[in-house]
Design a protein around this motif. Structure first.
Motif, PDB file in Angstrom:
ATOM      1  N   VAL A 192       0.846  -1.198   0.000  1.00 25.14           N
ATOM      2  CA  VAL A 192       0.000   0.000   0.000  1.00 25.14           C
ATOM      3  C   VAL A 192       0.882   1.249   0.000  1.00 25.14           C
ATOM      4  O   VAL A 192       0.622   2.209  -0.746  1.00 25.14           O
ATOM      5  CB  VAL A 192      -0.956   0.001   1.219  1.00 25.14           C
ATOM      6  CG1 VAL A 192      -1.671   1.329   1.373  1.00 25.14           C
ATOM      7  CG2 VAL A 192      -1.955  -1.131   1.116  1.00 25.14           C
ATOM      8  N   GLN A 193       1.941   1.252   0.781  1.00 28.71           N
ATOM      9  CA  GLN A 193       2.831   2.401   0.844  1.00 28.71           C
ATOM     10  C   GLN A 193       3.524   2.649  -0.493  1.00 28.71           C
ATOM     11  O   GLN A 193       3.606   3.794  -0.949  1.00 28.71           O
ATOM     12  CB  GLN A 193       3.871   2.187   1.945  1.00 28.71           C
ATOM     13  CG  GLN A 193       3.291   2.193   3.333  1.00 28.71           C
ATOM     14  CD  GLN A 193       4.282   1.729   4.379  1.00 28.71           C
ATOM     15  OE1 GLN A 193       5.276   1.073   4.079  1.00 28.71           O
ATOM     16  NE2 GLN A 193       4.004   2.062   5.627  1.00 28.71           N
ATOM     17  N   VAL A 194       4.005   1.599  -1.131  1.00 30.04           N
ATOM     18  CA  VAL A 194       4.710   1.754  -2.413  1.00 30.04           C
ATOM     19  C   VAL A 194       3.750   2.221  -3.504  1.00 30.04           C
ATOM     20  O   VAL A 194       4.103   3.067  -4.328  1.00 30.04           O
ATOM     21  CB  VAL A 194       5.421   0.440  -2.804  1.00 30.04           C
ATOM     22  CG1 VAL A 194       5.951   0.503  -4.222  1.00 30.04           C
ATOM     23  CG2 VAL A 194       6.544   0.133  -1.833  1.00 30.04           C
ATOM     24  N   VAL A 195       2.532   1.700  -3.507  1.00 26.02           N
ATOM     25  CA  VAL A 195       1.544   2.138  -4.501  1.00 26.02           C
ATOM     26  C   VAL A 195       1.241   3.623  -4.317  1.00 26.02           C
ATOM     27  O   VAL A 195       1.186   4.386  -5.294  1.00 26.02           O
ATOM     28  CB  VAL A 195       0.260   1.279  -4.413  1.00 26.02           C
ATOM     29  CG1 VAL A 195      -0.875   1.910  -5.192  1.00 26.02           C
ATOM     30  CG2 VAL A 195       0.530  -0.125  -4.909  1.00 26.02           C
ATOM     31  N   LEU A 196       1.072   4.061  -3.076  1.00 31.19           N
ATOM     32  CA  LEU A 196       0.825   5.486  -2.818  1.00 31.19           C
ATOM     33  C   LEU A 196       2.023   6.335  -3.250  1.00 31.19           C
ATOM     34  O   LEU A 196       1.846   7.406  -3.833  1.00 31.19           O
ATOM     35  CB  LEU A 196       0.521   5.720  -1.344  1.00 31.19           C
ATOM     36  CG  LEU A 196      -0.840   5.263  -0.859  1.00 31.19           C
ATOM     37  CD1 LEU A 196      -0.958   5.429   0.647  1.00 31.19           C
ATOM     38  CD2 LEU A 196      -1.947   6.038  -1.551  1.00 31.19           C
ATOM     39  N   ALA A 197       3.231   5.862  -2.983  1.00 31.56           N
ATOM     40  CA  ALA A 197       4.431   6.602  -3.388  1.00 31.56           C
ATOM     41  C   ALA A 197       4.519   6.680  -4.904  1.00 31.56           C
ATOM     42  O   ALA A 197       4.866   7.732  -5.464  1.00 31.56           O
ATOM     43  CB  ALA A 197       5.677   5.943  -2.811  1.00 31.56           C
ATOM     44  N   ALA A 198       4.217   5.582  -5.595  1.00 34.69           N
ATOM     45  CA  ALA A 198       4.272   5.578  -7.061  1.00 34.69           C
ATOM     46  C   ALA A 198       3.249   6.551  -7.645  1.00 34.69           C
ATOM     47  O   ALA A 198       3.553   7.287  -8.593  1.00 34.69           O
ATOM     48  CB  ALA A 198       4.030   4.169  -7.592  1.00 34.69           C
ATOM     49  N   ILE A 199       2.055   6.569  -7.078  1.00 37.20           N
ATOM     50  CA  ILE A 199       1.026   7.506  -7.550  1.00 37.20           C
ATOM     51  C   ILE A 199       1.478   8.946  -7.330  1.00 37.20           C
ATOM     52  O   ILE A 199       1.357   9.793  -8.219  1.00 37.20           O
ATOM     53  CB  ILE A 199      -0.318   7.229  -6.852  1.00 37.20           C
ATOM     54  CG1 ILE A 199      -0.888   5.892  -7.315  1.00 37.20           C
ATOM     55  CG2 ILE A 199      -1.313   8.363  -7.089  1.00 37.20           C
ATOM     56  CD1 ILE A 199      -2.077   5.410  -6.509  1.00 37.20           C
ATOM     57  N   ALA A 200       2.030   9.223  -6.159  1.00 40.59           N
ATOM     58  CA  ALA A 200       2.485  10.582  -5.854  1.00 40.59           C
ATOM     59  C   ALA A 200       3.647  10.995  -6.748  1.00 40.59           C
ATOM     60  O   ALA A 200       3.684  12.129  -7.246  1.00 40.59           O
ATOM     61  CB  ALA A 200       2.881  10.685  -4.382  1.00 40.59           C
ATOM     62  N   VAL A 201       4.600  10.089  -6.983  1.00 39.59           N
ATOM     63  CA  VAL A 201       5.732  10.398  -7.868  1.00 39.59           C
ATOM     64  C   VAL A 201       5.232  10.671  -9.282  1.00 39.59           C
ATOM     65  O   VAL A 201       5.670  11.630  -9.935  1.00 39.59           O
ATOM     66  CB  VAL A 201       6.767   9.245  -7.862  1.00 39.59           C
ATOM     67  CG1 VAL A 201       7.753   9.388  -9.012  1.00 39.59           C
ATOM     68  CG2 VAL A 201       7.505   9.204  -6.543  1.00 39.59           C
ATOM     69  N   ALA A 202       4.304   9.856  -9.759  1.00 42.93           N
ATOM     70  CA  ALA A 202       3.765  10.058 -11.108  1.00 42.93           C
ATOM     71  C   ALA A 202       3.041  11.394 -11.211  1.00 42.93           C
ATOM     72  O   ALA A 202       3.193  12.112 -12.212  1.00 42.93           O
ATOM     73  CB  ALA A 202       2.829   8.909 -11.477  1.00 42.93           C
ATOM     74  N   LEU A 203       2.266  11.741 -10.201  1.00 44.34           N
ATOM     75  CA  LEU A 203       1.544  13.016 -10.223  1.00 44.34           C
ATOM     76  C   LEU A 203       2.495  14.203 -10.182  1.00 44.34           C
ATOM     77  O   LEU A 203       2.360  15.144 -10.964  1.00 44.34           O
ATOM     78  CB  LEU A 203       0.558  13.096  -9.050  1.00 44.34           C
ATOM     79  CG  LEU A 203      -0.677  12.204  -9.141  1.00 44.34           C
ATOM     80  CD1 LEU A 203      -1.481  12.288  -7.848  1.00 44.34           C
ATOM     81  CD2 LEU A 203      -1.536  12.607 -10.314  1.00 44.34           C
ATOM     82  N   VAL A 204       3.463  14.156  -9.280  1.00 44.59           N
ATOM     83  CA  VAL A 204       4.396  15.277  -9.156  1.00 44.59           C
ATOM     84  C   VAL A 204       5.280  15.380 -10.398  1.00 44.59           C
ATOM     85  O   VAL A 204       5.525  16.479 -10.891  1.00 44.59           O
ATOM     86  CB  VAL A 204       5.247  15.131  -7.869  1.00 44.59           C
ATOM     87  CG1 VAL A 204       6.349  16.173  -7.826  1.00 44.59           C
ATOM     88  CG2 VAL A 204       4.357  15.248  -6.640  1.00 44.59           C
ATOM     89  N   ALA A 205       5.735  14.252 -10.930  1.00 47.62           N
ATOM     90  CA  ALA A 205       6.557  14.278 -12.147  1.00 47.62           C
ATOM     91  C   ALA A 205       5.740  14.783 -13.327  1.00 47.62           C
ATOM     92  O   ALA A 205       6.256  15.516 -14.169  1.00 47.62           O
ATOM     93  CB  ALA A 205       7.113  12.890 -12.432  1.00 47.62           C
ATOM     94  N   GLY A 206       4.477  14.416 -13.392  1.00 51.29           N
ATOM     95  CA  GLY A 206       3.610  14.892 -14.470  1.00 51.29           C
ATOM     96  C   GLY A 206       3.358  16.379 -14.389  1.00 51.29           C
ATOM     97  O   GLY A 206       3.370  17.071 -15.410  1.00 51.29           O
ATOM     98  N   VAL A 207       3.163  16.897 -13.191  1.00 51.53           N
ATOM     99  CA  VAL A 207       2.956  18.331 -13.011  1.00 51.53           C
ATOM    100  C   VAL A 207       4.228  19.076 -13.382  1.00 51.53           C
ATOM    101  O   VAL A 207       4.182  20.094 -14.066  1.00 51.53           O
ATOM    102  CB  VAL A 207       2.539  18.644 -11.548  1.00 51.53           C
ATOM    103  CG1 VAL A 207       2.601  20.133 -11.269  1.00 51.53           C
ATOM    104  CG2 VAL A 207       1.152  18.112 -11.284  1.00 51.53           C
ATOM    105  N   GLY A 208       5.377  18.563 -12.978  1.00 51.29           N
ATOM    106  CA  GLY A 208       6.646  19.201 -13.316  1.00 51.29           C
ATOM    107  C   GLY A 208       6.924  19.158 -14.802  1.00 51.29           C
ATOM    108  O   GLY A 208       7.462  20.090 -15.383  1.00 51.29           O
ATOM    109  N   ARG A 209       6.547  18.068 -15.455  1.00 47.25           N
ATOM    110  CA  ARG A 209       6.764  17.927 -16.890  1.00 47.25           C
ATOM    111  C   ARG A 209       5.900  18.931 -17.650  1.00 47.25           C
ATOM    112  O   ARG A 209       6.322  19.515 -18.617  1.00 47.25           O
ATOM    113  CB  ARG A 209       6.435  16.493 -17.320  1.00 47.25           C
ATOM    114  CG  ARG A 209       6.961  16.154 -18.679  1.00 47.25           C
ATOM    115  CD  ARG A 209       6.772  14.697 -19.011  1.00 47.25           C
ATOM    116  NE  ARG A 209       7.513  13.855 -18.074  1.00 47.25           N
ATOM    117  CZ  ARG A 209       7.020  12.761 -17.501  1.00 47.25           C
ATOM    118  NH1 ARG A 209       5.801  12.363 -17.762  1.00 47.25           N
ATOM    119  NH2 ARG A 209       7.739  12.054 -16.676  1.00 47.25           N
TER     120      ARG A 209
END
Length: 95
Positions: free
Chosen positions: A71-88
């Motif tokens: 659960v923790q890794v899935v939440l981290a992956a979602i957050a990384v994808a969202l933040v990386a997408g916003v930065g991109r």
């Protein structure tokens, strides 16, 4: 749950590991500093623990609770994808 110095240190170390795993799960290159991955990992580890306990899948084990870690890794992956997408999206320039 007792809040001790070792508990805080353990939470930070688990958060760093979760942040690194979240970065590895997300495909492609993320233009994010490592400290942001660490911060996302710590937040995902804390939120993941709360969610896992609320869903009833976190148990008091003497070893690693694999479902809680998932659960923790899935939440981290979602957050990384969202933040990386916003930065991109921000870094795109139009001519």
């Amino acid at each position: 749950m007792d809040l001790t110095v070792w508990g805080i240190i353990t939470a930070l170390v688990v958060g760093l590991i979760v942040g690194a795993l979240g970065r590895l799960v997300v495909p492609g290159r993320q233009n994010m500093p490592i400290w942001l991955h660490m911060l996302i990992g710590v937040g995902a580890a804390l939120l993941g623990t709360v969610l896992a306990r609320a869903m009833g899948i976190a148990t008091e084990t003497s070893g690693i609770d694999w479902m809680e870690l998932l659960v923790q890794v899935v939440l981290a992956a979602i957050a990384v994808a969202l933040v990386a997408g916003v930065g991109r999206r921000r870094s795109v320039s139009r001519y």
